[in-house]
Enzyme design. Structure first.
Site, PDB file in Angstrom:
ATOM      1  CD  GLU A   1      -4.414  -2.483  -0.509  1.00 45.94           C
ATOM      2  OE1 GLU A   1      -5.016  -1.423  -0.749  1.00 45.94           O
ATOM      3  OE2 GLU A   1      -4.973  -3.509  -0.102  1.00 45.94           O
ATOM      4  CG  ASP A   2      -4.921   2.455  -5.020  1.00 49.08           C
ATOM      5  OD1 ASP A   2      -5.356   1.736  -5.925  1.00 49.08           O
ATOM      6  OD2 ASP A   2      -5.634   3.161  -4.291  1.00 49.08           O
ATOM      7  CB  ALA A   3       2.038   0.525  -5.369  1.00 45.90           C
TER       8      ALA A   3
ATOM      9  N   GLY B   1      -2.706   6.260  -8.279  1.00 47.36           N
ATOM     10  CA  GLY B   1      -1.664   5.317  -7.914  1.00 47.36           C
ATOM     11  C   GLY B   1      -0.359   6.024  -7.650  1.00 47.36           C
TER      12      GLY B   1
ATOM     13  NE  ARG C   1     -10.098   1.023  -5.352  1.00 42.57           N
ATOM     14  CZ  ARG C   1      -8.829   1.355  -5.534  1.00 42.57           C
ATOM     15  NH1 ARG C   1      -8.329   1.346  -6.743  1.00 42.57           N
ATOM     16  NH2 ARG C   1      -8.081   1.705  -4.527  1.00 42.57           N
TER      17      ARG C   1
END
Ligand SMILES: [Zn+2]
Length: 494
Positions: free
Chosen positions: A89-91, A232, A264
């Site tokens: 999740e965007d980390a 991120g 995205r």
């Protein structure tokens, strides 16, 4: 057709349009090169990156606006791979060695403006305060301050250390102010001109501006983004020996989770990766202006052929090996350089922690806000979450025990929460109590030792019916406010 900011997004015609809009938002938040006059700039906060690079993939407008003079990011080797759980999740996982080599290093300049006229007496129209240590300071303080009462340029300022000192030119009363902000180095001390107040001959300058340089090297929790609205948060500084590596021994700087692509649809990012890889192999820089390619001559094909000619995989993938086990990965990994920007949202500006602390004097609930070491609001939706899980004791803990728990006396007879009063004497006469609340008129000597303090209900005028209850403090506030509007609220207490 596109704005200045929008033209900087490479291959933006291949991206889903909201992503291009996000990039326009984020490019304004990059920690880049806002100016070249850092020395004379006295803005409140200036962010600066130390080792920016010129992007290998850039649009033609990049030259038109001489953006190389205001570089704002780094060409980083990105592997599109889901590696452990630290990139969910965007980390994103960042190579610890890259950070140690200076990846994303930067600083913040903060300016503290100090006005002595604000500290002077209201009644005097002439300045009677002056910077300096003439009034006499301890050696503990003079070690850190120059005789002019200002911090030594180049010295480290930590919380609680002397910041500046001033004295009263008439009484020689010395005042030392201590530094209460984030740890940093004194970059510059500038003396500023007079303000509205009239100068006295004795007192010198009244205004100084102390510029502090705060080091902001990358830590876990800092925000990064590439030029396609793909942001991120650094979740882990992964040791380089445990990072996956290619056959040629390249370890990526950033591990980007492939789940960031399907929803995205930032195809421009994949093309940037292909083009960047071709650019690095051929030792040149490629143009990424939007609408330069067509469906007859697609962008990715020309870059893929460049790669293929150089002996690389046509699709930009590479064989990779696990840094943990050394085993070869079953699938090929999409790997190549992508220009990454460091954004100015940093944990050290945002982290918040509280055990106990200051409370609101009216409600007795914890105050809000990071500056005041306040609490996080536990709102109605959070309450509903706990209720839906049946975690009612946790709810009680959050909303009562850790908030405004208070003890009150409620009258069992009339149910009043605000009528019970302490400091009233309950007087016994020959072992039978006499109830009274008009203490002032009683001569205690007549009753010898037979009296004690007790709670009395002001409404019933009787002792012995007050019972201790635990309630949130704001509940009593509610009862008070309702009482002020002639509404009585009575409690039934068993
Ligand atoms: Zn009562």
């Amino acid at each position: 057709m596109l704005s200045v900011l929008a033209t900087f997004t490479p291959f933006s015609d291949h991206n889903q349009s909201p992503r291009n809009m996000y990039q326009c938002q984020m490019s304004k938040q990059t920690m880049g090169t806002p100016c070249h006059a850092f020395d004379t700039c006295s803005d409140n906060r200036i962010y600066r990156i130390f080792s920016p690079q010129s992007p290998v993939i850039r649009p033609s407008s990049y030259f038109q606006h001489s953006m190389d003079d205001y570089a704002q990011g780094l060409n980083s080797v990105v592997a599109v791979i889901s590696y452990t759980g630290y990139d969910m999740e965007d980390a994103m996982i960042i190579n610890k060695c890259s950070i140690e080599r200076g990846f994303g290093h930067g600083c913040v300049y903060k300016n503290y403006k100090i006005d002595l006229t604000a500290a002077q007496r209201r009644t005097s129209d002439r300045s009677h305060l002056q910077f300096g240590t003439v009034g006499g300071v301890s050696s503990e303080v003079s070690r850190f301050l120059d005789p002019d009462g200002l911090p030594i340029i180049g010295s480290l300022l930590m919380k609680g250390m002397p910041f500046y000192a001033y004295y009263d030119i008439f009484s020689l009363k010395q005042v030392v102010q201590f530094y209460q902000h984030e740890e940093g180095w004194v970059e510059k001390v500038s003396l500023m001109g007079p303000t509205k107040r009239v100068f006295s001959i004795q007192a010198g300058f009244q205004n100084v501006c102390i510029k502090v340089r705060i080091s902001r090297n990358v830590t876990i929790g800092d925000k990064f983004a590439n030029r396609h609205g793909q942001k991120g948060i650094c979740s882990k500084l992964w040791p380089t020996e445990n990072m996956p590596f290619t056959e040629t021994g390249i370890t990526p700087d950033i591990l980007f989770n492939p789940h960031g692509f399907p929803s995205r649809m930032t195809i421009g990012m994949t093309i940037e990766l292909l083009a960047g890889k071709a650019a690095c192999i051929n030792g040149c820089k490629y143009d990424s202006t939007a609408f330069r390619f067509s469906s007859q001559t697609p962008a990715h094909l020309s870059f893929s052929e460049e790669l293929f000619r150089a002996g690389y995989n046509y699709f930009g993938t590479e064989r990779m090996y696990s840094g943990l086990s050394g085993y070869e990965f079953e699938s090929d990994i999409f790997l190549g350089p992508i220009y990454y920007q460091r954004l100015r949202h940093m944990v050290s500006d945002k982290f918040q922690v509280r055990t106990t602390g200051s409370v609101n004097p009216v409600t007795h609930q914890p105050v809000q806000g990071r500056k005041r070491a306040g609490g996080m609001r536990f709102g109605e939706m959070e309450r509903d979450c706990l209720l839906s899980h049946g975690a009612s004791f946790l709810l009680k803990d959050r909303l009562l025990n850790c908030s405004d728990k208070a003890y009150f006396y409620v009258c069992l007879q009339c149910g009043n929460l605000i009528s019970s009063m302490y400091n009233h004497l309950r007087i016994y006469f020959e072992d039978s109590p006499i109830y009274t609340y008009h203490l002032l008129h009683i001569d205690l000597d007549n009753y010898s030792s037979n009296y004690k303090y007790d709670w009395l209900c002001n409404v019933c005028g009787e002792f012995g019916y007050s019972k201790l209850v635990v309630l949130p403090f704001v509940f009593r506030l509610l009862i008070f406010e309702m009482a002020s509007m002639r509404i009585k609220l009575s409690l039934k207490v068993n």
